[in-house]
Each structure stands twice: as structure tokens, then as C-alpha cells.
Write a protein that holds these residues in place. Sequence first.
Motif, PDB file in Angstrom:
ATOM      1  N   GLU A  68     -18.948 -34.798 -31.380  1.00 17.69           N
ATOM      2  CA  GLU A  68     -18.444 -35.977 -32.091  1.00 17.69           C
ATOM      3  C   GLU A  68     -17.739 -36.900 -31.102  1.00 17.69           C
ATOM      4  OE1 GLU A  68     -17.641 -32.853 -32.828  1.00 17.69           O
ATOM      5  OE2 GLU A  68     -18.515 -32.436 -34.795  1.00 17.69           O
ATOM      6  N   SER A  69     -18.078 -38.175 -31.163  1.00 18.58           N
ATOM      7  CA  SER A  69     -17.415 -39.169 -30.319  1.00 18.58           C
ATOM      8  C   SER A  69     -15.994 -39.393 -30.849  1.00 18.58           C
ATOM      9  CB  SER A  69     -18.203 -40.473 -30.348  1.00 18.58           C
ATOM     10  OG  SER A  69     -18.311 -40.910 -31.681  1.00 18.58           O
ATOM     11  N   GLY A  70     -15.176 -40.150 -30.112  1.00 23.41           N
ATOM     12  CA  GLY A  70     -13.779 -40.404 -30.510  1.00 23.41           C
ATOM     13  C   GLY A  70     -13.635 -40.810 -31.981  1.00 23.41           C
ATOM     14  N   PRO A  71     -14.332 -41.876 -32.408  1.00 29.45           N
ATOM     15  CA  PRO A  71     -14.167 -42.328 -33.802  1.00 29.45           C
ATOM     16  C   PRO A  71     -14.618 -41.279 -34.832  1.00 29.45           C
ATOM     17  CG  PRO A  71     -15.290 -44.007 -32.480  1.00 29.45           C
ATOM     18  CD  PRO A  71     -15.165 -42.796 -31.622  1.00 29.45           C
ATOM     19  N   THR A  72     -15.671 -40.539 -34.517  1.00 30.23           N
ATOM     20  CA  THR A  72     -16.180 -39.553 -35.491  1.00 30.23           C
ATOM     21  C   THR A  72     -15.230 -38.375 -35.628  1.00 30.23           C
ATOM     22  OG1 THR A  72     -18.425 -40.199 -34.922  1.00 30.23           O
ATOM     23  CG2 THR A  72     -18.192 -38.156 -36.148  1.00 30.23           C
ATOM     24  N   ILE A  73     -14.722 -37.845 -34.508  1.00 29.60           N
ATOM     25  CA  ILE A  73     -13.814 -36.693 -34.620  1.00 29.60           C
ATOM     26  C   ILE A  73     -12.509 -37.142 -35.289  1.00 29.60           C
ATOM     27  CG2 ILE A  73     -12.743 -36.852 -32.305  1.00 29.60           C
ATOM     28  CD1 ILE A  73     -13.799 -33.564 -34.020  1.00 29.60           C
ATOM     29  N   ILE A 105     -24.588 -31.787 -23.221  1.00 28.94           N
ATOM     30  CA  ILE A 105     -23.732 -32.969 -23.261  1.00 28.94           C
ATOM     31  C   ILE A 105     -24.422 -34.134 -23.976  1.00 28.94           C
ATOM     32  CG2 ILE A 105     -24.551 -33.467 -20.887  1.00 28.94           C
ATOM     33  CD1 ILE A 105     -21.118 -34.562 -22.130  1.00 28.94           C
ATOM     34  N   LYS A 106     -23.670 -34.796 -24.843  1.00 26.99           N
ATOM     35  CA  LYS A 106     -24.175 -36.025 -25.485  1.00 26.99           C
ATOM     36  C   LYS A 106     -24.073 -37.133 -24.446  1.00 26.99           C
ATOM     37  CE  LYS A 106     -22.123 -39.349 -28.714  1.00 26.99           C
ATOM     38  NZ  LYS A 106     -23.030 -39.389 -29.838  1.00 26.99           N
ATOM     39  N   VAL A 107     -25.178 -37.801 -24.156  1.00 21.41           N
ATOM     40  CA  VAL A 107     -25.128 -38.815 -23.097  1.00 21.41           C
ATOM     41  C   VAL A 107     -25.335 -40.239 -23.591  1.00 21.41           C
ATOM     42  CG1 VAL A 107     -25.806 -37.189 -21.300  1.00 21.41           C
ATOM     43  CG2 VAL A 107     -27.567 -38.553 -22.430  1.00 21.41           C
ATOM     44  N   ALA A 115     -29.071 -32.158 -22.450  1.00 26.20           N
ATOM     45  CA  ALA A 115     -28.425 -33.381 -22.925  1.00 26.20           C
ATOM     46  C   ALA A 115     -28.971 -33.767 -24.283  1.00 26.20           C
ATOM     47  CB  ALA A 115     -28.663 -34.511 -21.925  1.00 26.20           C
ATOM     48  N   LYS A 116     -28.284 -34.704 -24.921  1.00 27.12           N
ATOM     49  CA  LYS A 116     -28.734 -35.174 -26.233  1.00 27.12           C
ATOM     50  C   LYS A 116     -28.523 -36.672 -26.370  1.00 27.12           C
ATOM     51  CE  LYS A 116     -26.768 -35.773 -29.871  1.00 27.12           C
ATOM     52  NZ  LYS A 116     -25.852 -35.792 -31.029  1.00 27.12           N
ATOM     53  N   TRP A 117     -29.493 -37.341 -26.984  1.00 22.65           N
ATOM     54  CA  TRP A 117     -29.424 -38.791 -27.242  1.00 22.65           C
ATOM     55  C   TRP A 117     -29.879 -38.984 -28.675  1.00 22.65           C
ATOM     56  CZ3 TRP A 117     -29.126 -43.170 -23.624  1.00 22.65           C
ATOM     57  CH2 TRP A 117     -29.485 -44.395 -24.183  1.00 22.65           C
ATOM     58  N   LEU A 134     -31.135 -31.520 -37.392  1.00 22.98           N
ATOM     59  CA  LEU A 134     -29.757 -31.933 -37.667  1.00 22.98           C
ATOM     60  C   LEU A 134     -29.530 -31.751 -39.162  1.00 22.98           C
ATOM     61  CD1 LEU A 134     -29.885 -35.030 -39.119  1.00 22.98           C
ATOM     62  CD2 LEU A 134     -30.703 -35.589 -36.853  1.00 22.98           C
ATOM     63  N   SER A 135     -28.254 -31.702 -39.575  1.00 24.88           N
ATOM     64  CA  SER A 135     -28.021 -31.491 -41.014  1.00 24.88           C
ATOM     65  C   SER A 135     -27.893 -32.818 -41.761  1.00 24.88           C
ATOM     66  CB  SER A 135     -26.805 -30.600 -41.259  1.00 24.88           C
ATOM     67  OG  SER A 135     -25.637 -31.137 -40.699  1.00 24.88           O
ATOM     68  N   GLY A 136     -27.446 -33.870 -41.086  1.00 27.11           N
ATOM     69  CA  GLY A 136     -27.555 -35.228 -41.613  1.00 27.11           C
ATOM     70  C   GLY A 136     -26.902 -35.524 -42.955  1.00 27.11           C
ATOM     71  N   GLY A 137     -25.852 -34.800 -43.318  1.00 23.37           N
ATOM     72  CA  GLY A 137     -25.193 -35.092 -44.589  1.00 23.37           C
ATOM     73  C   GLY A 137     -25.559 -34.118 -45.697  1.00 23.37           C
ATOM     74  N   TYR A 174     -26.898 -28.062 -35.904  1.00 17.56           N
ATOM     75  CA  TYR A 174     -26.053 -28.687 -36.921  1.00 17.56           C
ATOM     76  C   TYR A 174     -24.659 -29.022 -36.389  1.00 17.56           C
ATOM     77  CZ  TYR A 174     -29.470 -26.975 -40.427  1.00 17.56           C
ATOM     78  OH  TYR A 174     -30.599 -26.733 -41.181  1.00 17.56           O
ATOM     79  N   GLY A 175     -24.151 -30.151 -36.875  1.00 17.78           N
ATOM     80  CA  GLY A 175     -22.769 -30.533 -36.627  1.00 17.78           C
ATOM     81  C   GLY A 175     -21.952 -30.220 -37.864  1.00 17.78           C
ATOM     82  N   ARG A 176     -22.025 -31.150 -38.846  1.00 22.09           N
ATOM     83  CA  ARG A 176     -21.218 -30.978 -40.061  1.00 22.09           C
ATOM     84  C   ARG A 176     -21.525 -29.686 -40.819  1.00 22.09           C
ATOM     85  NH1 ARG A 176     -22.821 -36.798 -42.054  1.00 22.09           N
ATOM     86  NH2 ARG A 176     -24.487 -36.281 -40.594  1.00 22.09           N
ATOM     87  N   ALA A 177     -22.793 -29.291 -40.902  1.00 26.33           N
ATOM     88  CA  ALA A 177     -23.144 -28.118 -41.705  1.00 26.33           C
ATOM     89  C   ALA A 177     -22.595 -26.822 -41.104  1.00 26.33           C
ATOM     90  CB  ALA A 177     -24.663 -28.029 -41.874  1.00 26.33           C
TER      91      ALA A 177
HETATM   92  C1  5MM Z   1     -21.655 -33.971 -34.138  1.00 25.75           C
HETATM   93  O1  5MM Z   1     -21.916 -35.353 -34.282  1.00 25.75           O
HETATM   94  C2  5MM Z   1     -22.780 -35.931 -33.279  1.00 25.75           C
HETATM   95  C3  5MM Z   1     -22.190 -37.162 -32.673  1.00 25.75           C
HETATM   96  O2  5MM Z   1     -22.093 -38.170 -33.638  1.00 25.75           O
HETATM   97  P1  5MM Z   1     -21.379 -39.579 -33.297  1.00 25.75           P
HETATM   98  O3  5MM Z   1     -22.045 -40.161 -32.113  1.00 25.75           O
HETATM   99  O4  5MM Z   1     -21.605 -40.363 -34.559  1.00 25.75           O
HETATM  100  O5  5MM Z   1     -19.939 -39.323 -33.060  1.00 25.75           O
HETATM  101  C4  5MM Z   1     -24.174 -36.186 -33.890  1.00 25.75           C
HETATM  102  O6  5MM Z   1     -25.062 -36.798 -33.000  1.00 25.75           O
HETATM  103  C5  5MM Z   1     -24.732 -34.863 -34.306  1.00 25.75           C
HETATM  104  O7  5MM Z   1     -25.062 -34.133 -33.144  1.00 25.75           O
HETATM  105  C6  5MM Z   1     -25.988 -35.007 -35.142  1.00 25.75           C
HETATM  106  O8  5MM Z   1     -25.912 -36.088 -36.036  1.00 25.75           O
HETATM  107  C7  5MM Z   1     -26.171 -33.752 -35.933  1.00 25.75           C
HETATM  108  O9  5MM Z   1     -25.010 -33.535 -36.683  1.00 25.75           O
HETATM  109  P2  5MM Z   1     -25.135 -33.304 -38.255  1.00 25.75           P
HETATM  110  O10 5MM Z   1     -23.717 -33.393 -38.740  1.00 25.75           O
HETATM  111  O11 5MM Z   1     -26.023 -34.402 -38.775  1.00 25.75           O
HETATM  112  O12 5MM Z   1     -25.764 -31.941 -38.386  1.00 25.75           O
END
Ligand code: 5MM
Length: 340
Positions: free
Chosen positions: A26-31, A97-99, A136-138, A261-264, A291-294
Amino acid sequence: MTQSHDLSSIIEALVRPGKGILAADESGPTIAKRFTAIGVESTPENRRAYRSLLLSTPGLGEFVSGVILYEETLGQCKEDGEPLPALAARQGIVPGIKVDTGKGPLALAPGDEITQGLDGLPARLQAYVKLGARFAKWRAVYNVSDSLPSRAAIEANAESLARYAAICQTEGVVPIVEPEVLIDGDHSQARCAAVTQEVLLEVFRALHRHRVALEHMLLKPSMVVPGKAHVRPAGPGDVADETLRVLRRTVPAAVPGIVFLSGGQSPVEATVNLDALNRLALQPWRLSFSYGRALQDPVLQAWRGQPDQVQAAQAALLKRARLNALASLGCYDTAMENSP
Ligand code: 5MM
């Protein structure tokens, strides 16, 4: 020059059967948004404490093969001084790493977005590799309506994803290519399927154009689901059938793994749908999770910034990781939700 031997071994570690990826990038605003929801201030120290909690979860490496980190985390340490990427590696989890540097409006294309971050990417990757990152991830995002995404957005994001992937492979880093068709809106599952198909066709066209080795990348797509506000939600059978239909039409068999991804989706929904996908006929690619949120929502709820809740939060993470690992083998049962 692509370091194909290294890339193969990184891929091999990431797609181990019965494992998936934890997205903790998660980037600054998301976390900050996630922390606000549990009443925790987003300070560097709180982010360090939270991400240390995730990575030091005992036994996590049994179900998680890789973790996607945010740049800040790559340089942070556990209380005892161990760098967080080293902690992940010690658990048998490959650090990634998210790039991308985030998304913004695509000029002259109202409603469409474009992801940024190609400038200076080779040098950034070299620095990330020194800190322990191996993949990496984009992420590209596509808003859906009757008229969105435009062809311009589909082509521009595909081009960026492919250029990113080519740069990663040149630097000896495995790229995860993440085109996310957003769940926001009232569109039907059929509309999601049509958009996802067009997006993936364009992404793979661009990857070929940029000579990306498909054997040395992973795809991180969204599942084919109706919009969140659509009148009729889709059951796991429909989600699995429609998702697989689109993937078979668009993703070459050379791609070793597809990590969704879990996407909501809710944590349980994301597990149920992954399990349904893995119960269908044998596929050419490994189908697992990133998954992030899930994975993290139950962890954040258990933790709430309280040091005495660390164990409970880690137990919540281990449970979701274990159930998703079972789902990646098509061996999950909803009854398993009732035991710890
Ligand atoms: C974990 O959130 C990742 C970064 O998101 P932001 O750039 O919006 O801060 C996001 O890319 C995440 O890796 C994917 O969306 C998958 O996460 P979810 O929550 O959709 O499984």
C-alpha cells in the motif's frame, strides 16, 4: 541482457504449489486510509510495526511464497534490527517491490487513468535489488462504464506495462503485470468479461512487441465479476467459468502463473472464488492469489494498533493465508472458516 537463469529460479520459488503472494505494498495514501479505519495514525513507526507484524508471523512461509513491499518497507527493520526484506527471506518468502509511482488521469480521456513510473526505473530497480527485492509489480487500473475504458487507455496502459516488464527482465527482476479492471460501478458481469478480454489481449500484444519472456513473468488480473452496485451478484461457479473463459482466450500457456488480486471482494468471497477456479479442469498456468485487502482486512481488525493484539493479528493472517493456499489447490471448504 536478460538473466534468464535467475529469473527462472525466482519464478519457480513464487509459483510453488499451495502457495500465493501477500500484497503489502500500500502506498502512503492507501495505508493511511486503512489505518484511519482502525483508529491508527499512519506514521513511519506504525507502518514499520504493522509490516513487521505481518512478516514475522510464525509459519507464514508455508502458505506465502512472496510478499510485495512498498519502497519504504524495503528500507525498514524489525525491532531487533533485522531488515524486513531479510526477515521475509528468512521465512522462505521472496521479497518483491511495487515500482509504479501511482496513477493519474489520462489526458484528453475523461474517466480513464494511466499509471506512472517508467522514468528512472532501471536505476531504481538496481537499488531495490541491492535491498533484497527479486520481483516487482506494476498496477494499471481500468474504470468501467458503457464507454470506459477507451481504446486510448487500453493501449497506453498496455504499452506502459510491457515497457515496465521489459525493463525488469533486463535488470534480472521478475515482473508481475497487474491490469485491474475495477469493481466500482453497476456494470454486468458480461461487461466486465468484455473489458477484461480487450485489456488482456492488448497487454499480451504489447508484451510480445517488447519481447518480454512470458516464461519469466506472472500475471495479476482481476476476476471477472459484476460491478459492486450491479443488481445481481455472481456466485463462485459463474465467476470461475467467466474468468477462465476470458483467461483461456487471452493468456498464452507460456505464462507460468496467474495470481489474482482481490479487488474489493470480501476475504471469504476471494477464497471461495479462487477455490472454484481451481476446481475446474486442469489449466496450463498455476492459479493462485496475490491478495492485499482479502488477506489483510482481518489482520487490521484484530490488531488495531494494540501491541497486545499482535498474536491475534498474526493468527488472523495465518488463517487467511492457509485457507487461500488450500483454495489454490481446489481443496478449500467453507466449513473451514469456523475453526481457528
Ligand atoms: C496492497 O495495495 C496495492 C497498492 O495499492 P495503491 O497503489 O493503491 O496504494 C495494490 O496494488 C494491490 O497490490 C492490488 O490492488 C491487490 O490488492 P487487493 O486488495 O485488490 O487484493
